[in-house]
Design a protein around this motif. Structure first.
Motif, PDB file in Angstrom:
ATOM      1  N   PRO A   1      37.711 -13.381 -14.915  1.00 13.39           N
ATOM      2  CA  PRO A   1      36.439 -12.879 -15.443  1.00 13.39           C
ATOM      3  C   PRO A   1      36.230 -13.313 -16.888  1.00 13.39           C
ATOM      4  CG  PRO A   1      38.077 -11.140 -15.468  1.00 13.39           C
ATOM      5  CD  PRO A   1      38.712 -12.329 -14.802  1.00 13.39           C
ATOM      6  N   HIS A   2      34.988 -13.293 -17.326  1.00 10.24           N
ATOM      7  CA  HIS A   2      34.671 -13.557 -18.728  1.00 10.24           C
ATOM      8  C   HIS A   2      35.093 -12.345 -19.541  1.00 10.24           C
ATOM      9  CE1 HIS A   2      32.357 -17.190 -17.920  1.00 10.24           C
ATOM     10  NE2 HIS A   2      31.891 -16.556 -16.867  1.00 10.24           N
ATOM     11  N   TYR A   3      35.599 -12.602 -20.752  1.00  5.47           N
ATOM     12  CA  TYR A   3      36.054 -11.487 -21.591  1.00  5.47           C
ATOM     13  C   TYR A   3      35.893 -11.833 -23.067  1.00  5.47           C
ATOM     14  CZ  TYR A   3      40.378 -14.053 -22.548  1.00  5.47           C
ATOM     15  OH  TYR A   3      41.283 -14.989 -22.951  1.00  5.47           O
ATOM     16  N   ASP A   4      35.841 -10.797 -23.887  1.00  2.61           N
ATOM     17  CA  ASP A   4      35.806 -10.924 -25.338  1.00  2.61           C
ATOM     18  C   ASP A   4      36.908 -10.053 -25.917  1.00  2.61           C
ATOM     19  OD1 ASP A   4      33.496 -12.528 -25.419  1.00  2.61           O
ATOM     20  OD2 ASP A   4      32.183 -10.785 -25.419  1.00  2.61           O
ATOM     21  N   VAL A   5      37.468 -10.490 -27.031  1.00  2.00           N
ATOM     22  CA  VAL A   5      38.457  -9.701 -27.751  1.00  2.00           C
ATOM     23  C   VAL A   5      37.977  -9.566 -29.183  1.00  2.00           C
ATOM     24  CG1 VAL A   5      40.847  -9.565 -28.555  1.00  2.00           C
ATOM     25  CG2 VAL A   5      40.348 -10.577 -26.322  1.00  2.00           C
ATOM     26  N   SER A   6      37.994  -8.339 -29.682  1.00  5.85           N
ATOM     27  CA  SER A   6      37.685  -8.118 -31.091  1.00  5.85           C
ATOM     28  C   SER A   6      38.788  -7.256 -31.688  1.00  5.85           C
ATOM     29  CB  SER A   6      36.309  -7.462 -31.263  1.00  5.85           C
ATOM     30  OG  SER A   6      36.280  -6.201 -30.632  1.00  5.85           O
ATOM     31  N   GLU A   7      38.779  -7.179 -33.008  1.00  8.91           N
ATOM     32  CA  GLU A   7      39.849  -6.472 -33.702  1.00  8.91           C
ATOM     33  C   GLU A   7      39.281  -5.751 -34.906  1.00  8.91           C
ATOM     34  OE1 GLU A   7      44.043  -7.645 -35.967  1.00  8.91           O
ATOM     35  OE2 GLU A   7      42.621  -9.213 -35.442  1.00  8.91           O
ATOM     36  N   ASN A   8      39.805  -4.566 -35.168  1.00  5.45           N
ATOM     37  CA  ASN A   8      39.548  -3.896 -36.432  1.00  5.45           C
ATOM     38  C   ASN A   8      40.898  -3.449 -36.983  1.00  5.45           C
ATOM     39  OD1 ASN A   8      40.215  -1.361 -35.217  1.00  5.45           O
ATOM     40  ND2 ASN A   8      38.103  -1.100 -34.552  1.00  5.45           N
ATOM     41  N   GLU A   9      40.926  -2.687 -38.057  1.00  5.75           N
ATOM     42  CA  GLU A   9      42.203  -2.302 -38.662  1.00  5.75           C
ATOM     43  C   GLU A   9      43.055  -1.443 -37.743  1.00  5.75           C
ATOM     44  OE1 GLU A   9      41.803  -0.522 -42.480  1.00  5.75           O
ATOM     45  OE2 GLU A   9      40.853  -2.295 -43.349  1.00  5.75           O
ATOM     46  N   GLU A  10      42.413  -0.711 -36.841  1.00  4.47           N
ATOM     47  CA  GLU A  10      43.119   0.248 -36.001  1.00  4.47           C
ATOM     48  C   GLU A  10      43.505  -0.268 -34.621  1.00  4.47           C
ATOM     49  OE1 GLU A  10      44.090   3.343 -37.014  1.00  4.47           O
ATOM     50  OE2 GLU A  10      43.418   2.674 -38.981  1.00  4.47           O
ATOM     51  N   ALA A  11      42.707  -1.198 -34.050  1.00  3.59           N
ATOM     52  CA  ALA A  11      42.920  -1.539 -32.638  1.00  3.59           C
ATOM     53  C   ALA A  11      42.336  -2.893 -32.275  1.00  3.59           C
ATOM     54  CB  ALA A  11      42.281  -0.471 -31.754  1.00  3.59           C
ATOM     55  N   PHE A  12      42.751  -3.351 -31.098  1.00  6.96           N
ATOM     56  CA  PHE A  12      42.114  -4.483 -30.438  1.00  6.96           C
ATOM     57  C   PHE A  12      41.191  -3.903 -29.383  1.00  6.96           C
ATOM     58  CE2 PHE A  12      46.109  -6.270 -31.887  1.00  6.96           C
ATOM     59  CZ  PHE A  12      45.662  -7.412 -32.506  1.00  6.96           C
ATOM     60  N   ILE A  13      40.045  -4.514 -29.200  1.00  5.05           N
ATOM     61  CA  ILE A  13      39.104  -4.087 -28.174  1.00  5.05           C
ATOM     62  C   ILE A  13      38.888  -5.284 -27.251  1.00  5.05           C
ATOM     63  CG2 ILE A  13      36.779  -3.294 -27.653  1.00  5.05           C
ATOM     64  CD1 ILE A  13      38.287  -2.600 -31.035  1.00  5.05           C
ATOM     65  N   VAL A  14      39.161  -5.072 -25.969  1.00  3.67           N
ATOM     66  CA  VAL A  14      38.992  -6.124 -24.973  1.00  3.67           C
ATOM     67  C   VAL A  14      37.856  -5.690 -24.060  1.00  3.67           C
ATOM     68  CG1 VAL A  14      40.074  -7.449 -23.123  1.00  3.67           C
ATOM     69  CG2 VAL A  14      41.458  -6.662 -25.056  1.00  3.67           C
ATOM     70  N   ARG A  15      36.846  -6.531 -23.932  1.00  3.09           N
ATOM     71  CA  ARG A  15      35.691  -6.260 -23.065  1.00  3.09           C
ATOM     72  C   ARG A  15      35.708  -7.294 -21.953  1.00  3.09           C
ATOM     73  NH1 ARG A  15      29.775  -4.638 -24.939  1.00  3.09           N
ATOM     74  NH2 ARG A  15      30.765  -2.643 -24.621  1.00  3.09           N
ATOM     75  N   VAL A  16      35.756  -6.811 -20.708  1.00  2.00           N
ATOM     76  CA  VAL A  16      35.890  -7.681 -19.541  1.00  2.00           C
ATOM     77  C   VAL A  16      34.701  -7.465 -18.618  1.00  2.00           C
ATOM     78  CG1 VAL A  16      37.386  -8.363 -17.627  1.00  2.00           C
ATOM     79  CG2 VAL A  16      38.402  -7.387 -19.700  1.00  2.00           C
ATOM     80  N   ASN A  17      34.008  -8.559 -18.253  1.00  3.42           N
ATOM     81  CA  ASN A  17      32.898  -8.475 -17.304  1.00  3.42           C
ATOM     82  C   ASN A  17      33.444  -8.467 -15.879  1.00  3.42           C
ATOM     83  OD1 ASN A  17      30.848  -8.427 -19.200  1.00  3.42           O
ATOM     84  ND2 ASN A  17      30.595 -10.637 -19.183  1.00  3.42           N
TER      85      ASN A  17
END
Length: 125
Positions: free
Chosen positions: A23-39
């Motif tokens: 699937p298509h996915y995006d990964v982002s990051e902030n100071e506290e966590a990684f966020i993975v969004r998967v379609n």
């Protein structure tokens, strides 16, 4: 620019294995966590499985193709199918605080960073 999460290359398929789609996915990051969004279009939350084994995060989902029995398609492009995404975590995460939610065919994974990898200020004495 190096990312902290890498896609794991799938080994060659055997004839008996499922036909997985990545699937298509995006990964982002902030100071506290990684966020993975998967379609995961067409996948119900009960058909999503998420596992974390050692440093490999794996998301699988099955799209059901329930159609009425008397339905006679003139053209068919939407099929039942299976999704699989494997990511290697190159940084420690707090496994106890991982949470996920699925809404409108999109899986959001929140992977909190372990305390030892979070940025911190060092006070000069």
């Amino acid at each position: 620019m190096s990312t902290q999460l890498d896609t794991i290359q799938a080994p060659a398929k055997k004839a008996t294995e499922r036909n997985w789609q990545r699937p298509h996915y995006d990964v982002s990051e902030n100071e506290e966590a990684f966020i993975v969004r998967v379609n995961l279009p067409g996948v119900d939350r009960k058909d999503v499985d998420i596992s974390l084994e050692e440093d490999a995060l794996t998301v699988t989902g099955t799209r059901q193709n329930d159609v009425p029995e008397a339905w006679r398609p003139l053209r068919r492009e939407i099929h039942a199918g299976d999704y699989r995404l494997s990511l290697r975590l190159n940084v420690s995460v707090n496994e106890a605080k991982i949470h996920a939610r699925v809404e409108n065919g999109v899986l959001d994974l929140h992977l909190p960073k372990a305390d030892e990898v979070k940025p911190r200020k060092i006070k000069i004495s």
